[in-house]
Enzyme design. Structure first.
Site, PDB file in Angstrom:
ATOM      1  N   HIS A  91       6.454  66.537   9.398  1.00  0.00           N
ATOM      2  CA  HIS A  91       7.279  65.455   8.838  1.00  0.00           C
ATOM      3  C   HIS A  91       8.649  65.423   9.521  1.00  0.00           C
ATOM      4  O   HIS A  91       9.153  64.365   9.880  1.00  0.00           O
ATOM      5  CB  HIS A  91       7.547  65.699   7.345  1.00  0.00           C
ATOM      6  CG  HIS A  91       6.376  65.554   6.432  1.00  0.00           C
ATOM      7  ND1 HIS A  91       6.011  66.522   5.530  1.00  0.00           N
ATOM      8  CD2 HIS A  91       5.489  64.532   6.245  1.00  0.00           C
ATOM      9  CE1 HIS A  91       4.972  66.119   4.828  1.00  0.00           C
ATOM     10  NE2 HIS A  91       4.613  64.913   5.245  1.00  0.00           N
ATOM     11  N   LYS A 137      -0.936  62.026  -6.653  1.00  0.00           N
ATOM     12  CA  LYS A 137      -1.330  63.348  -6.154  1.00  0.00           C
ATOM     13  C   LYS A 137      -0.850  64.384  -7.149  1.00  0.00           C
ATOM     14  O   LYS A 137       0.132  64.149  -7.855  1.00  0.00           O
ATOM     15  CB  LYS A 137      -0.606  63.659  -4.832  1.00  0.00           C
ATOM     16  CG  LYS A 137      -1.075  62.905  -3.625  1.00  0.00           C
ATOM     17  CD  LYS A 137      -0.279  63.339  -2.402  1.00  0.00           C
ATOM     18  CE  LYS A 137      -0.780  62.637  -1.152  1.00  0.00           C
ATOM     19  NZ  LYS A 137      -0.028  63.010   0.039  1.00  0.00           N
ATOM     20  N   ARG A 155      -1.761  61.580  12.532  1.00  0.00           N
ATOM     21  CA  ARG A 155      -2.295  62.832  13.075  1.00  0.00           C
ATOM     22  C   ARG A 155      -3.705  62.655  13.616  1.00  0.00           C
ATOM     23  O   ARG A 155      -4.036  63.061  14.692  1.00  0.00           O
ATOM     24  CB  ARG A 155      -2.333  63.914  11.979  1.00  0.00           C
ATOM     25  CG  ARG A 155      -1.020  64.493  11.613  1.00  0.00           C
ATOM     26  CD  ARG A 155      -1.067  65.147  10.263  1.00  0.00           C
ATOM     27  NE  ARG A 155      -1.343  64.150   9.233  1.00  0.00           N
ATOM     28  CZ  ARG A 155      -1.367  64.394   7.944  1.00  0.00           C
ATOM     29  NH1 ARG A 155      -1.183  65.603   7.509  1.00  0.00           N
ATOM     30  NH2 ARG A 155      -1.608  63.419   7.087  1.00  0.00           N
ATOM     31  N   SER A 208       0.818  68.977   4.105  1.00  0.00           N
ATOM     32  CA  SER A 208       1.414  69.682   2.958  1.00  0.00           C
ATOM     33  C   SER A 208       0.330  70.335   2.118  1.00  0.00           C
ATOM     34  O   SER A 208       0.484  71.474   1.664  1.00  0.00           O
ATOM     35  CB  SER A 208       2.217  68.708   2.091  1.00  0.00           C
ATOM     36  OG  SER A 208       3.226  68.103   2.834  1.00  0.00           O
TER      37      SER A 208
END
Ligand code: ADP
Length: 168
Positions: free
Chosen positions: A17, A41, A92, A130
């Site tokens: 990030h 989440k 990504r 993460s």
């Protein structure tokens, strides 16, 4: 002034990030890192903690034109509120592209003036997310080279606190 918004959950911020933020800060006069207050989440860190960890990481990276703010609601509404013409995201893998593509079509429908700029991950951090970091750190794996220093410290503290006395 060119203003961009880099929105995300950042639970917690990783070097992947941070790399995107550093590169985006070179492209725009002002970059706001927007921390979703209520992402869909399960969070390890609350909003205040996530914002605080990003602020500490940004301070270490000495990014003068970057601000960190929590926000609630639609990304495009928040972008409009802060005068950002551009949304920044990181890519990504192929799955990230699929997700960003779909989201961008919806965002364009909601806010035709808002543009999306996707930066491709630094290959050093391609495998960093993460959620994976939290999993590995929770099993005592070494992740200190993948997160800013304040995050490594906070992760250890948080995960230690989660271990119940019975299993210690
Ligand atoms: P969200 O819940 O919006 O996906 P994340 O915190 O997971 O929030 O990610 C925010 C943005 O940062 C997303 O665009 C994501 O693809 C990007 N990102 C996450 N990890 C990396 C990484 N290692 N390299 C580049 N971009 C990343």
């Amino acid at each position: 002034m060119t203003v961009a918004l880099y929105p995300g959950s950042f639970d917690p911020i990783t070097n992947g990030h941070l790399d995107i933020a550093i590169r985006a800060a070179r492209l725009f006069e002002k970059l706001i890192i927007g921390v979703y207050d209520t992402p869909a989440k399960n969070l390890l860190f609350n909003t205040e903690e996530r914002v605080d960890l990003i602020r500490q990481s940004i301070a270490e990276a000495k990014l003068a034109n970057v601000r960190v703010e929590p926000f609630y609601g639609l990304v495009v509404d928040y972008a409009r509120e802060i005068g950002a013409q551009t949304i920044v995201r990181g890519l990504r893998i192929g799955a990230d592209f699929e997700r960003e593509f779909e989201m961008e079509l919806m965002n364009k429908h909601l806010a035709p003036d808002c543009e999306l700029v996707c930066l491709i991950t630094n290959t050093k951090y391609q495998f960093v997310s993460s959620s994976l970091l939290k999993e590995v750190a929770g099993l005592n794996g070494y992740i200190d080279d993948l997160v800013p220093k304040p995050v490594a410290k906070a992760l250890k503290k948080k995960l230690l606190a989660k271990v119940s006395p019975a299993t210690r």
